[in-house]
Design an enzyme around this catalytic site. Structure first.
Site, mmCIF file in Angstrom:
data_model
loop_
_atom_site.group_PDB
_atom_site.id
_atom_site.type_symbol
_atom_site.label_atom_id
_atom_site.label_comp_id
_atom_site.label_asym_id
_atom_site.label_seq_id
_atom_site.Cartn_x
_atom_site.Cartn_y
_atom_site.Cartn_z
ATOM 1 N N LYS A 1 -0.391 10.461 14.674
ATOM 2 C CA LYS A 1 -1.787 10.576 14.247
ATOM 3 C C LYS A 1 -2.374 11.862 14.827
ATOM 4 C CE LYS A 1 -6.044 7.797 14.179
ATOM 5 N NZ LYS A 1 -6.659 6.519 14.555
ATOM 6 N N SER B 1 -8.929 3.779 10.973
ATOM 7 C CA SER B 1 -8.893 5.217 10.830
ATOM 8 C C SER B 1 -7.477 5.799 10.748
ATOM 9 C CB SER B 1 -9.617 5.884 11.999
ATOM 10 O OG SER B 1 -8.993 5.553 13.208
ATOM 11 N N SER C 1 -8.318 0.138 14.027
ATOM 12 C CA SER C 1 -7.753 1.274 13.308
ATOM 13 C C SER C 1 -6.245 1.368 13.221
ATOM 14 C CB SER C 1 -8.283 2.575 13.917
ATOM 15 O OG SER C 1 -9.672 2.658 13.663
#
Lengths: 483, 479, 95
Positions: free
Chosen positions: A75, A150, A174
């Site tokens: 990420k 997210s 997330s």
């Protein structure tokens, strides 16, 4: 069908293929499918191949760790030395991280390969990956729908077979929510299990890093590397990291699982509820004892979360000021102008909303009513869970109230977006570990089931999920990708 | 003027003498090239986190114990949020509701024989900001973050002081104390000891406090006194003219000897304090406190009392000797070489030595006469080798580096004449040569004795023992 | 809880965020709905409950006082918007 992390690890060890071959395969898939899915912000192909070559050399010498040579995606919230780290924000669009996050260091030490940095909601603020400076990510199961957020890029990458495993972060869901919406397995560890050093902060007392993969078995392997004490993080736990892969074969005979009545009330889509019921049935068949429990303060979790998270983030994001790194506006007239325009132009709308609310909640006269109150409610929510864990080993429920919604469906109303987090948020507040695994489909879109464990019982979670995955094949299904 | 009362409180920021920063492992050494001692944590890079320096905590506790304060067993760091270029994270990690040190007190001596207790409200730990320079680049300011993250102990006094003199006495006392405790080097020029003063005035008898102004940018005790006095006058004049004092920050300008209003950095001053979630509550046990208390060096108060009780020094001399830790160390080192001569050593150190140091403008630690050497000189007076007067000549020579007292006495032949026979002979000679003065003395003119003594000293190049001269002279002059 | 445009301007200033004039009203509206959500906290009586500082009620670990960081100025300043002679530069600040 693309391989999982464990399978690749075994294959490399057995010499069935090389890390360079595997890495090239994934890079080719990324080149082919990423343009439509937009999972990646940066693709680090040269670096990946260099790492793969090193890994092959290590494998040849017999000095490999389990993850040596395994390609992974990270990420874009984890600092990666010498590689762009953007948090999907214009304000860090030009930011080349000058150091590695501890999690990245752990993977490097093991000799894993980095395919690239994945797309996400800006600064981890969002539940749909629609808040990215680099555009939305498409759900590989239906590209008109969101992948969740997210960590949408990481979840979608694993679902689409663009990476066998990926890292994410979870502040209010997330990791778990995108895992559910993309039909993959993801786990948010106990607060303090994984170091936050180098993991760009959203809400310091809630953030935790964790893995996405195609199975609990794979997640176990990844988590074992990610977790561990880091003296650079004051909130990181010194508890030894169990050998997760070795702890997952115990079965669930006699395991007490609690179903919170509050999680199966109105607001949960009927079809989704049916899928969860079926999954619960599977666990019963395996010998688990199911019982109803209550988590009375569930309803408070969303307002509590939004005060704590937004207050903390409003402060955490103050360092993005155009002075030492990141975006600086053109021709600032004076210092005020430098700050206001760099931040005003650099941050997206959702980030700005959250900074404003957080600033307001902490401002003179409001601290007691908002932040302090929220910290009290947090304890009450934690106490709910502790009471429940006195009679059950794990807690189970749906990960999300509905399956993946259409892109744009909730962007006009921030609050309706926030309500997506209803089942996931309370764990972050309590600091408990939770995971999501795929248990079926509704209207062609994946459904995720959430398992919640007591502090530091990641092994219990992974074991239960693994048991389920040994008698079902939802986790083995892949979307058909059209170019 | 006399129906006005001034109310003063001081905030001292003492940089703690740790080798690394409070929340990172970068060096705190002074004087490095800009930004060479600012690591990722100090720069507020995305993703970095603070970890607390044990030594900073120990030093804070040491201070708390020394001022008889409550030490908070459960203390919390808080973020003080504001924007300024020398504050990289956009917040300063400080302490708000639960500081590590609570209420304490110290005693000051604003003038001889006067003692006053001054309360200390609290002392807390926080990180220092970086530095901005405004004169190197034409339209820009330059930011150096070497100092960012240096540990500070912020010491807040009660508004107990009523004059600039008291304020300075307090500041000096705190300065002395932190140096005694070895928690701060007290170097005001380098900025390791900074005083801000909160000053307000009110009419005598008024219970309510007047509006206060905060004075900043004061880097010497002399300026502190001037700045406070100037501010008191300014406020009184303002009010007498019908105006009102505004709560504001004022910078002291030492060149113009005035304070002027500072353009507000953060007008709203809404710091939005909340507990820093990257740091956890600091737990201090009774054992920790006991251990630190036991390891405390002798404090100025105790030392002073010991000088009075065990060494027989006067309150005044004891106060002066212990006021500066280095002076006390000098005294005790000299005393070790001459344990019976505490009073004499005290006088020589506070008199001749201090005089010479002041004249040359150097610190006692750089004195060209070592403590043991001074002890030897003073011993030579008490053992009658030389007179007190000759000793001053020897001291001068020692100061110039001519050697030890013994060496100089030998080289210059300064040994006192103590042989009574020799003295008698000298006296006889002088008496014989001055019959008029003999007659005058015998007639009742006491003063003439001085003349004879003078003559004898002259004849003996000052080496005749004055005591013996006096005694024998009187004998011989008896009618 | 409703926020007015003036409130938004004040908070934006505290947070050093520039907001275009034509966006202020939308922000006021969005923020007001979020605050209404947050006001639900008041439905519960939490008096007497100890606020939670950290999910695990853990306490601060202390670090030994030693220098562990080296000078990496060049590396850090490579990514800076404006540096000269080792300093970070910003528009002149008047004190």
């Amino acid at each position: 069908m693309t391989m999982g992390v464990t399978e690749i690890s075994r294959g490399l060890a057995a010499g069935k293929f090389s890390s360079v071959e595997v890495t090239q395969d994934y890079l080719a898939r990324i080149a082919q499918f990423n343009p439509a899915l937009n999972c990646f912000i940066s693709i680090t192909d040269e670096l990946a191949l260099a790492q793969a070559r090193q890994a092959d050399a290590r494998l040849a010498k017999g000095e490999a760790a389990a993850l040596t040579g395994v390609p992974l995606a990270h990420k874009d919230l984890f600092c990666t030395d010498g590689v762009k780290t953007s948090c999907a924000s214009r304000i860090l669009d030009n930011f080349i991280a000058p150091y590695d996050a501890t999690v990245i260091e752990h993977f490097k030490l093991d000799g894993a390969v980095m395919l690239g940095k994945t797309n996400m909601d800006e600064f981890a603020m969002g539940s749909s990956n629609e808040n990215s400076y680099y555009g939305c990510v498409a759900n590989p199961w239906n590209t008109a729908h969101v992948p969740g957020g997210s960590s949408g890029g990481s979840a979608a990458a694993v679902a689409a077979g663009l990476a066998p495993g990926a890292t994410g972060t979870d502040t209010g869901g997330s990791i778990r929510q995108p895992a559910a919406l993309c039909g993959v397995t993801g786990i948010k560890p106990t607060y303090g299990r994984v170091s936050r050093y180098g993991m760009i902060a959203f809400a310091s007392s809630l953030d935790q890093g964790g893995p996405f993969a195609r199975s609990a078995e794979d997640c176990a392997l990844l988590l074992r590397t990610m977790a561990g004490f880091d003296r650079r993080d004051s909130t990181c736990s010194e508890q030894t990291v169990p050998d997760y892969p070795a702890s997952i074969g115990r079965g669930v005979e006699g395991l007490k699982i609690g179903l919170p009545v509050e999680y199966f009330a109105e607001g949960l889509d009927n079809k989704l509820a049916t899928v969860i019921d079926t999954a619960v049935g599977e666990l019963r068949k395996l010998g688990a004892e199911i019982q109803d429990i209550s988590l009375p303060n569930t309803g408070l979790s969303i307002p509590t979360y939004y005060v704590v998270a937004l207050a903390e983030c409003s402060s955490n994001l103050s360092r993005f000021d155009g002075v030492r790194f990141g975006y600086r506006c053109e021709d600032p007239v004076d210092l005020e102008d430098l700050y206001k325009r760099s931040r005003g132009e650099g941050f997206g709308a959702e980030v700005k909303r959250r900074i404003l609310i957080g600033t307001y909640a902490l401002s003179a006269g409001y601290y007691d009513a908002y932040y302090l109150k929220a910290q009290q409610l947090r304890r009450m929510i934690k106490d709910d869970f502790q009471k429940a864990f006195a009679s059950v080993d794990l807690i189970l429920g749906p990960t999300t109230p509905e399956v993946a919604f259409k892109i744009g469906a909730k962007t006009d109303d921030p609050v309706s977006m926030y309500l997506q987090d209803i089942y996931t948020i309370s764990l972050n507040l309590a600091g408990l570990p939770g995971m999501s695994l795929p248990v079926g489909f509704v209207d062609g879109l994946p459904v995720g089931m959430q398992l919640i464990g007591n502090y530091f019982d990641e092994a219990g979670l992974l074991n239960a999920a693994h048991s389920y995955q040994q008698v079902t094949d939802w986790h083995l299904q892949s979307p058909e990708l059209s170019i | 003027m006399s129906d006005w009362e001034s109310v003063i409180g001081l905030e001292v920021h003492a940089q703690l003498a740790t080798v690394s920063k409070i929340f990172s492992g970068a060096s705190t050494a002074f004087g490095a090239a800009p930004n060479t001692q600012a690591c990722a944590v100090d720069l507020g890079m995305p993703g970095v986190l603070p970890v607390l320096n044990r030594e900073a905590v120990t030093m804070a506790i040491r201070f708390g114990v020394a001022i008889d304060a409550e030490i908070d067993h459960h203390s919390v760091f808080a973020r003080k949020n504001y924007f300024y270029p020398d504050l990289p994270k956009g917040y300063q990690i400080s302490q708000f509701e639960l500081p590590i040190v609570g209420k304490g007190h110290i005693f000051i001596s604003p003038s001889e024989g006067v003692t006053k207790e001054v309360g200390i409200t609290r002392a807390h730990l926080e990180e220092d900001a970086g530095k901005s320079i405004h004169d190197q680049f034409p339209e820009q300011s330059g930011i150096d973050l070497n100092r960012a993250g240096t540990p500070l102990l912020e010491i807040v006094s009660e508004p107990d002081m009523r004059s600039a003199k008291e304020a300075v006495a307090y500041a000096r006392k705190i300065h002395s104390l932190v140096r005694y405790l070895e928690i701060c080097d007290g170097n005001m020029q380098e900025g390791s000891f900074r005083c801000d003063a909160n000053v307000s005035v009110r009419r005598k008898g008024d219970q309510k406090l007047g509006t206060r102004a905060e004075l900043k940018n004061i880097n010497s005790f002399r300026f502190l006194e001037r700045a406070i006095n100037h501010e008191i006058e300014r406020q009184i004049a303002l009010i007498e003219d019908g105006g009102r004092v505004v709560q504001e920050t004022r910078l002291y300008d030492s060149e113009r000897d005035e304070t002027r209003s500072m353009r507000s950095k953060e007008e709203a001053n809404d710091y939005r304090y909340f507990p820093d979630p990257d740091l956890l509550p600091v737990i201090i046990s009774d054992e920790d406190i006991a251990r630190i208390r036991a390891a405390l060096p002798e404090l100025p108060e105790q030392k002073k009392q010991r000088y009075i009780d065990a060494l027989g020094l006067s309150d005044y001399n004891a106060e002066l000797l212990t006021g500066n830790r280095d002076t006390a160390i000098y005294f005790e080192t000299a005393l070790a070489a001459a344990p019976q001569l505490s009073a004499q050593l005290a006088n020589w150190i506070l008199g001749d030595l201090t005089g010479a140091l002041n004249k040359t403008g150097i610190e006692v630690t750089s004195a060209p006469i070592a403590p043991a050497m001074l002890a030897q000189l003073v011993t030579r007076i008490t053992d009658n080798t030389i007179s007190g007067k000759i000793a001053k000549e020897v001291f001068e020579a020692m100061w110039q580096g001519e050697g030890s007292a013994d060496e100089i006495i030998a080289a210059r032949g300064l040994k006192q004449i103590t042989d009574s026979g020799a003295i008698e002979t000298l006296i006889d000679e002088v008496i014989a040569a001055n019959p008029e003065q003999v007659a005058q003395f015998r007639a009742g003119k006491e003063k003439v004795l001085g003349f004879f003594v003078g003559q004898i000293m002259q004849q003996s190049q000052g080496k005749a023992n004055p005591g013996q001269v006096n005694a024998i002279l009187r004998e011989k002059l008896k009618p | 809880m409703t926020l007015k445009s003036e409130d938004v301007r004040n908070i934006a200033h505290l947070a050093r965020l520039h907001i275009d004039d034509d966006a202020i009203d939308q922000y006021a509206s969005d923020l007001s709905s979020i605050l209404s959500l947050v006001d639900q906290m008041n439905q519960v009586d939490s008096s007497g409950v100890t606020p939670m500082a950290n999910p695990l009620d853990a306490t601060q670990r202390l670090r030994d006082d030693e220098v562990t960081e080296i000078d990496e100025r060049d590396k850090f300043q490579q990514i800076a918007p404006d540096v000269a002679a080792g300093f970070y530069r910003v528009p002149k600040v008047i004190e």
